[in-house]
Design a protein around this motif. Structure first.
Motif, mmCIF file in Angstrom:
data_model
loop_
_atom_site.group_PDB
_atom_site.id
_atom_site.type_symbol
_atom_site.label_atom_id
_atom_site.label_comp_id
_atom_site.label_asym_id
_atom_site.label_seq_id
_atom_site.Cartn_x
_atom_site.Cartn_y
_atom_site.Cartn_z
ATOM 1 N N THR A 1 2.362 -7.142 0.068
ATOM 2 C CA THR A 1 3.474 -8.017 0.425
ATOM 3 C C THR A 1 4.819 -7.319 0.304
ATOM 4 O O THR A 1 5.797 -7.744 0.923
ATOM 5 C CB THR A 1 3.473 -9.262 -0.473
ATOM 6 O OG1 THR A 1 3.580 -8.865 -1.847
ATOM 7 C CG2 THR A 1 2.192 -10.064 -0.284
ATOM 8 N N CYS A 2 4.895 -6.255 -0.491
ATOM 9 C CA CYS A 2 6.152 -5.537 -0.679
ATOM 10 C C CYS A 2 6.372 -4.455 0.371
ATOM 11 O O CYS A 2 7.444 -3.844 0.403
ATOM 12 C CB CYS A 2 6.202 -4.917 -2.072
ATOM 13 S SG CYS A 2 6.113 -6.118 -3.420
ATOM 14 N N LEU A 3 5.367 -4.174 1.192
ATOM 15 C CA LEU A 3 5.480 -3.129 2.199
ATOM 16 C C LEU A 3 5.784 -3.729 3.560
ATOM 17 O O LEU A 3 5.403 -4.858 3.863
ATOM 18 C CB LEU A 3 4.178 -2.314 2.262
ATOM 19 C CG LEU A 3 3.785 -1.569 0.989
ATOM 20 C CD1 LEU A 3 2.438 -0.888 1.165
ATOM 21 C CD2 LEU A 3 4.837 -0.533 0.611
ATOM 22 N N LYS A 4 6.456 -2.968 4.375
ATOM 23 C CA LYS A 4 6.789 -3.409 5.717
ATOM 24 C C LYS A 4 5.515 -3.511 6.544
ATOM 25 O O LYS A 4 4.734 -2.571 6.644
ATOM 26 C CB LYS A 4 7.760 -2.420 6.365
ATOM 27 C CG LYS A 4 8.280 -2.891 7.716
ATOM 28 C CD LYS A 4 9.321 -1.933 8.270
ATOM 29 C CE LYS A 4 9.868 -2.427 9.597
ATOM 30 N NZ LYS A 4 10.881 -1.502 10.153
ATOM 31 N N GLY A 5 5.301 -4.654 7.134
ATOM 32 C CA GLY A 5 4.088 -4.882 7.905
ATOM 33 C C GLY A 5 2.920 -5.335 7.062
ATOM 34 O O GLY A 5 1.892 -5.739 7.601
ATOM 35 N N GLY A 6 3.038 -5.227 5.751
ATOM 36 C CA GLY A 6 1.988 -5.696 4.862
ATOM 37 C C GLY A 6 0.728 -4.868 4.864
ATOM 38 O O GLY A 6 -0.320 -5.337 4.415
ATOM 39 N N LYS A 7 0.754 -3.631 5.348
ATOM 40 C CA LYS A 7 -0.446 -2.811 5.388
ATOM 41 C C LYS A 7 -0.239 -1.530 4.594
ATOM 42 O O LYS A 7 0.881 -1.049 4.417
ATOM 43 C CB LYS A 7 -0.832 -2.481 6.820
ATOM 44 C CG LYS A 7 0.265 -1.809 7.644
ATOM 45 C CD LYS A 7 -0.191 -1.630 9.084
ATOM 46 C CE LYS A 7 0.907 -0.989 9.941
ATOM 47 N NZ LYS A 7 0.469 -0.823 11.338
ATOM 48 N N LEU A 8 -1.346 -0.964 4.114
ATOM 49 C CA LEU A 8 -1.316 0.227 3.277
ATOM 50 C C LEU A 8 -1.662 1.460 4.103
ATOM 51 O O LEU A 8 -2.420 1.373 5.084
ATOM 52 C CB LEU A 8 -2.323 0.093 2.134
ATOM 53 C CG LEU A 8 -2.088 -1.035 1.124
ATOM 54 C CD1 LEU A 8 -3.251 -1.108 0.147
ATOM 55 C CD2 LEU A 8 -0.784 -0.842 0.380
ATOM 56 N N PRO A 9 -1.148 2.624 3.707
ATOM 57 C CA PRO A 9 -1.578 3.865 4.359
ATOM 58 C C PRO A 9 -3.072 4.088 4.123
ATOM 59 O O PRO A 9 -3.641 3.645 3.127
ATOM 60 C CB PRO A 9 -0.723 4.939 3.677
ATOM 61 C CG PRO A 9 0.436 4.202 3.089
ATOM 62 C CD PRO A 9 -0.073 2.841 2.720
ATOM 63 N N SER B 1 -11.837 -7.055 3.321
ATOM 64 C CA SER B 1 -10.692 -6.636 2.514
ATOM 65 C C SER B 1 -10.125 -5.311 3.013
ATOM 66 O O SER B 1 -8.910 -5.130 3.069
ATOM 67 C CB SER B 1 -11.108 -6.510 1.043
ATOM 68 O OG SER B 1 -11.628 -7.723 0.558
ATOM 69 N N ILE B 2 -10.989 -4.380 3.381
ATOM 70 C CA ILE B 2 -10.530 -3.087 3.902
ATOM 71 C C ILE B 2 -9.773 -3.282 5.212
ATOM 72 O O ILE B 2 -8.715 -2.664 5.440
ATOM 73 C CB ILE B 2 -11.721 -2.130 4.089
ATOM 74 C CG1 ILE B 2 -12.366 -1.800 2.734
ATOM 75 C CG2 ILE B 2 -11.271 -0.844 4.776
ATOM 76 C CD1 ILE B 2 -11.450 -1.098 1.759
ATOM 77 N N VAL B 3 -10.276 -4.146 6.079
ATOM 78 C CA VAL B 3 -9.594 -4.415 7.348
ATOM 79 C C VAL B 3 -8.219 -5.017 7.094
ATOM 80 O O VAL B 3 -7.234 -4.666 7.760
ATOM 81 C CB VAL B 3 -10.459 -5.338 8.231
ATOM 82 C CG1 VAL B 3 -9.667 -5.837 9.429
ATOM 83 C CG2 VAL B 3 -11.711 -4.610 8.698
ATOM 84 N N GLU B 4 -8.116 -5.928 6.140
ATOM 85 C CA GLU B 4 -6.813 -6.520 5.822
ATOM 86 C C GLU B 4 -5.861 -5.483 5.251
ATOM 87 O O GLU B 4 -4.661 -5.486 5.570
ATOM 88 C CB GLU B 4 -6.993 -7.661 4.830
ATOM 89 C CG GLU B 4 -5.681 -8.359 4.480
ATOM 90 C CD GLU B 4 -5.865 -9.502 3.509
ATOM 91 O OE1 GLU B 4 -4.852 -10.070 3.052
ATOM 92 O OE2 GLU B 4 -7.031 -9.818 3.186
ATOM 93 N N MET B 5 -6.357 -4.580 4.417
ATOM 94 C CA MET B 5 -5.501 -3.536 3.855
ATOM 95 C C MET B 5 -4.998 -2.584 4.937
ATOM 96 O O MET B 5 -3.896 -2.052 4.842
ATOM 97 C CB MET B 5 -6.268 -2.778 2.768
ATOM 98 C CG MET B 5 -6.594 -3.628 1.536
ATOM 99 S SD MET B 5 -7.925 -2.966 0.496
ATOM 100 C CE MET B 5 -7.204 -1.424 -0.050
ATOM 101 N N LEU B 6 -5.809 -2.372 5.971
ATOM 102 C CA LEU B 6 -5.419 -1.457 7.041
ATOM 103 C C LEU B 6 -4.477 -2.105 8.054
ATOM 104 O O LEU B 6 -3.634 -1.423 8.642
ATOM 105 C CB LEU B 6 -6.664 -0.943 7.768
ATOM 106 C CG LEU B 6 -7.571 0.010 6.988
ATOM 107 C CD1 LEU B 6 -8.875 0.221 7.731
ATOM 108 C CD2 LEU B 6 -6.879 1.343 6.738
ATOM 109 N N THR B 7 -4.616 -3.410 8.271
ATOM 110 C CA THR B 7 -3.838 -4.091 9.311
ATOM 111 C C THR B 7 -2.730 -4.979 8.760
ATOM 112 O O THR B 7 -1.786 -5.303 9.479
ATOM 113 C CB THR B 7 -4.768 -4.950 10.179
ATOM 114 O OG1 THR B 7 -5.402 -5.946 9.362
ATOM 115 C CG2 THR B 7 -5.839 -4.079 10.824
#
Length: 830
Positions: A347-355, A452-458
């Motif tokens: 939630t703190c990152l732009k776009g809500g996704k992780l590298p 969960s992995i898909v949500e972290m990526l997108t």
């Protein structure tokens, strides 16, 4: 995991009234054309146009507030508070805003909004921007015991002196009682709490939590035994059958506020007091307060938690358990509290996704913990980013340790919860109705992990914006899968596709997922090379997935046979009817098999072979010799160990049935495409079944076979305009196969032909009408021809007779004219 109470409430749209301030200012003297000065006048200052801001909560949802451009941080907080003005002013549902702002703050573009007097324009906040909540206080602390009441009074007066008279009046008007405050706890928990206002706010929050826990612990005496404390007095604690489980007295727990809410219960932030002779130690803990269960199920749930607690000891990468308690008749699991989660970080990152480097690192760590739990027989069943906690070293920790698994087989108050255990967006198809569409297995967690992995990526929640019923229709009935982002490493994409297989037997195990993630985490990024090879080559011709084939490795001495094609009732192309493995598997996936009657061993690919133990192989249909009314006697064999231990899926059981192969026998197998109907001796089937006519059961076609043997049947012979009306479930023990061979007589065969499609009968009727018309035309034609033939012969005979009569006459005269010209019977003269 970490959420304020703000995120759990229904959020209406905030609407602040536009401030309108009327002020009077002296104007400079104005001189008119005649030289007389005009008196000064007053005017009303125009109101500032408000700006709309979006506040994002820790669960990813957001709400809107409106403030003026020159608003301060304090006014912004007030706007947020007004959003929740509908909440109760007293009782457990009350929001302690001083406590909330003492632990959380708003953040914009990486900057925490901590100073109340600062203006929001100083941070560059403008119309349409989005803010979000972050945590900024750590609250683990040790406090010295205060034995003297005078010391408490002195500290109370000291803190009262820190407050201004207006704040004291405001506190009194709110009806807050300060007499119950333990002012010995007012030492600073963190350097950020040096302000007297924040300490006071924290105290007020503790007072509220103390009132709540006192009210909730009334029924705790139902489970009790006694033990001595430091003062040789008796105290009440929870009774548990497992003595190794720490039983925590609810009097040492002080609820602060709810930080999470789910279908299985609520999560509270609480203070856990541990007393020693010298001091009291206070630690913040997370309490998972489960929904009430029936009295007879309470002891069962406690025993299951005792088993879970003992198995979770010394398991890495999972949240540590402190113990168990009972508050107001609700079982509470006390766990270590973590400052944030992967979901909070998103939630703190732009776009809500992780590298992708972070995803691989977090995913590998979590897969390790889940794999260790699976090795101990524990299913998680609630995998999602907000349950992936982060410790002090930014390492992912599994926060939910099999809580839904504890509730399997226990009657829950909510009928909706009884049909599903978990969060709908991350649930596998068999997780919705496990006793019908199950069983639950280790591969069930693979689906939730992949979501969960898909949500972290997108940065997008799977099935975002869909209701539970809509998700059920998409995942269970239509067999749709979450969208996988493009541009991923091939191995990651391959394992995610495998995790989203509808049949759980075709999904990878967590150890396979861990192997893929660990192989790709090289220096934190994907380098294009991997030590992981495909389990099967592309030229094997097998219709099974590589993950299905990799679950049983062949060893020397195993008895093997040719693998049956999927959904096939009879073996085909039995190249190896039975043989023994005489060597290990080579790099290409081939193994040597010695077959009776052939001198040299055969080199066969493992994908075409299956291990046969005591005459049984995975996928066989079996029937229990001793039937149990709680579940179907017919099921599908999932696995068989070399010692004869088996795991079978039965309708009516949420988990796999474990036992010995001597307890059942081979049963009739079913495959997709067969036509079945209920047996004549079945009067009350397990599932609803339509009638064809009168008391005769309709015949349906097997459309799908679930892992527990449940048959998904459709009726192509019945015209249906709604999809759900054309799909039924069937117990394999209650049906029989129908084919042309076992349909005696032409009429029975025609009736079975009608089961193939609803249009067979109209077609037969149309064909009959057409045939009748053709026959009618043909018969009519034949009758017409015969009549024409008779008429023509009659005319011919009359003409011939007239010719004979006219012979010798000078001329032919019609009879009527002859009667006129001549006398009756007279002939004309020649």
């Amino acid at each position: 995991m970490l959420r304020t109470q703000v995120q759990d409430l229904a959020i209406p749209r905030a609407s602040l009234e536009k401030p309108r301030r009327s002020i009077s200012l002296p104007l400079p003297a104005l001189v008119d054309a005649n030289g007389f000065s005009r008196k000064s006048c007053s005017y009303s200052k125009l109101p500032e146009e408000p700006i709309k801001l979006s506040v994002r909560k820790l669960d990813g949802s957001s709400f809107d507030v409106e403030v003026i451009k020159s608003a301060t941080i304090a006014e912004l907080k007030l706007a947020v508070q007004r959003v929740f003005s509908h909440m109760p002013k007293k009782g457990p549902g009350k929001i302690s805003w001083p406590h909330v702002w003492g632990h959380f703050c708003l953040c914009y573009d990486g900057l925490k909004l901590l100073t109340d007097t600062d203006h929001i324009m100083n941070y560059g906040i403008k119309d349409g921007d989005q803010l979000h909540f972050v945590r900024h206080v750590s609250s683990s602390y040790n406090l010295t015991k205060i034995q003297s009441k005078k010391t408490m009074v002195a500290q109370k007066q000291s803190y009262l002196s820190m407050r201004s008279s207006t704040d004291i009046v405001a506190s009194e008007q709110n009806g807050e009682e300060d007499d119950n405050i333990d002012y010995g706890r007012c030492k600073t928990r963190n350097a950020q709490l040096s302000s007297s206002d924040r300490v006071w706010s924290l105290l007020r929050g503790e007072v509220m939590a103390g009132k709540v826990v006192n009210a909730l612990s009334a029924s705790f005496s139902e489970y009790e035994f006694v033990e001595g404390d430091d003062d040789d007095k008796l105290r009440t604690v929870v009774e548990a059958s497992n003595p190794t489980v720490p039983c925590i007295d609810p009097s040492v727990l002080e609820l602060q506020h709810r930080i999470g809410r789910g279908p299985l219960g609520d999560v509270w932030l609480a203070t856990y007091r541990r007393s020693t002779k010298d001091c009291d130690q206070y630690h913040e803990v997370a309490i998972k307060m489960l929904h009430p269960v029936k009295q007879d199920a309470m002891s069962t749930l406690l025993d299951k938690f005792g088993d879970l607690y003992s198995k979770c000891q010394h398991v890495n990468n999972i949240c540590s358990l402190h113990g168990i308690s009972i508050i107001s008749g609700k079982i509470c699991i006390i766990m270590k509290f973590y400052e944030g989660s992967v979901g909070d970080k998103m939630t703190c990152l732009k776009g809500g996704k992780l590298p992708i480097s972070y995803v691989l690192r977090y995913g590998g760590t979590l897969a390790q913990g889940i794999s260790e739990l699976h090795s101990k027989g524990i299913l998680v069943l609630n995998l999602k980013p907000f349950n992936f906690l982060l410790d002090e070293t930014d390492q992912a920790v599994l926060g939910d340790i099999g809580i839904p698994y504890l509730l399997l087989g226990i009657r829950l108050p909510s009928s909706d919860t009884a049909h599903r255990l978990g969060t709908p967006n991350y649930m596998a198809p068999e997780q919705w109705l496990p006793e019908i569409r199950g069983p639950l297995s280790f591969e069930t967690d693979s689906w939730g992990f992949a979501c969960s992995i898909v949500e972290m990526l997108t940065g997008v929640v799977p099935w975002h914006g869909k209701s539970a019923d809509e998700i059920y229709d998409l995942v269970v009935r239509r067999q749709e899968k979450p969208l996988i982002p493009s541009g991923l490493p091939p191995l990651v994409e391959n394992v995610l596709l495998g995790c989203f297989e509808y049949d759980l037997r075709c999904r990878p195990l967590m150890k396979d997922i861990l192997h893929v993630f660990n192989s790709l985490e090289i220096g934190g990024e994907y380098d294009g090379h991997s030590t992981v090879s495909n389990k099967t080559s592309s030229n094997t011709g097998s219709d099974y997935t590589e993950w299905f084939l990799s679950k049983d490795c062949l060893q020397a001495g195993d008895i093997v046979g040719s693998r049956k094609p999927p959904n096939s009732c009879k073996p085909e192309n039995m190249d190896v009817p039975e043989g023994n493995v005489v060597g290990g598997t080579d790099e290409d996936g081939f193994v040597l098999v010695r077959v009776r009657g052939i001198h040299d061993p055969l080199r066969v690919h493992v994908s075409t072979l299956e291990r046969v133990t005591l005459g049984l192989a995975a996928g066989d249909w079996v029937r229990l010799k001793k039937e149990d009314k709680r579940h179907s006697p017919v099921g599908i064999l999932h696995s068989i160990d070399r010692d004869g231990t088996v795991a079978v899926g039965f309708i009516g059981l949420e988990n796999l049935w474990k036992g010995s192969c001597s307890q059942f026998q081979m049963a009739e197998s079913y495959c997709i495409g067969q036509f079945v109907r209920l047996k004549s001796n079945v009067l009350n089937p397990r599932f609803g079944w339509p009638h064809k006519r009168e008391s005769i059961w309709a015949t349906g076609k097997i459309y799908w076979i679930l892992p527990n043997g449940c048959l998904v049947v459709k009726f192509p012979g019945r015209l249906s305009f709604r999809k759900e009306q054309g799909e039924f479930l069937a117990d394999p023990a209650e049906v029989e196969v129908v084919s042309f061979n076992n349909c005696p007589g032409l009429m029975k065969k025609y009736q079975h032909l009608e089961d193939f499609h609803w249009g067979v009968r109209p077609l037969a009727v149309a064909l009959g009408l057409f045939t009748a018309m053709k026959v009618g035309f043909y018969v009519g034609k034949r009758i017409g021809r015969s009549k024409a033939s008779r008429h023509s012969s009659l005319i011919h005979s009359e003409v011939q007779q007239m010719d004979e009569q006219s012979e010798g006459s000078p001329a032919w005269v019609p009879p009527q004219v002859a009667n006129i010209l001549f006398r009756e019977g007279a002939a004309p003269a020649r």
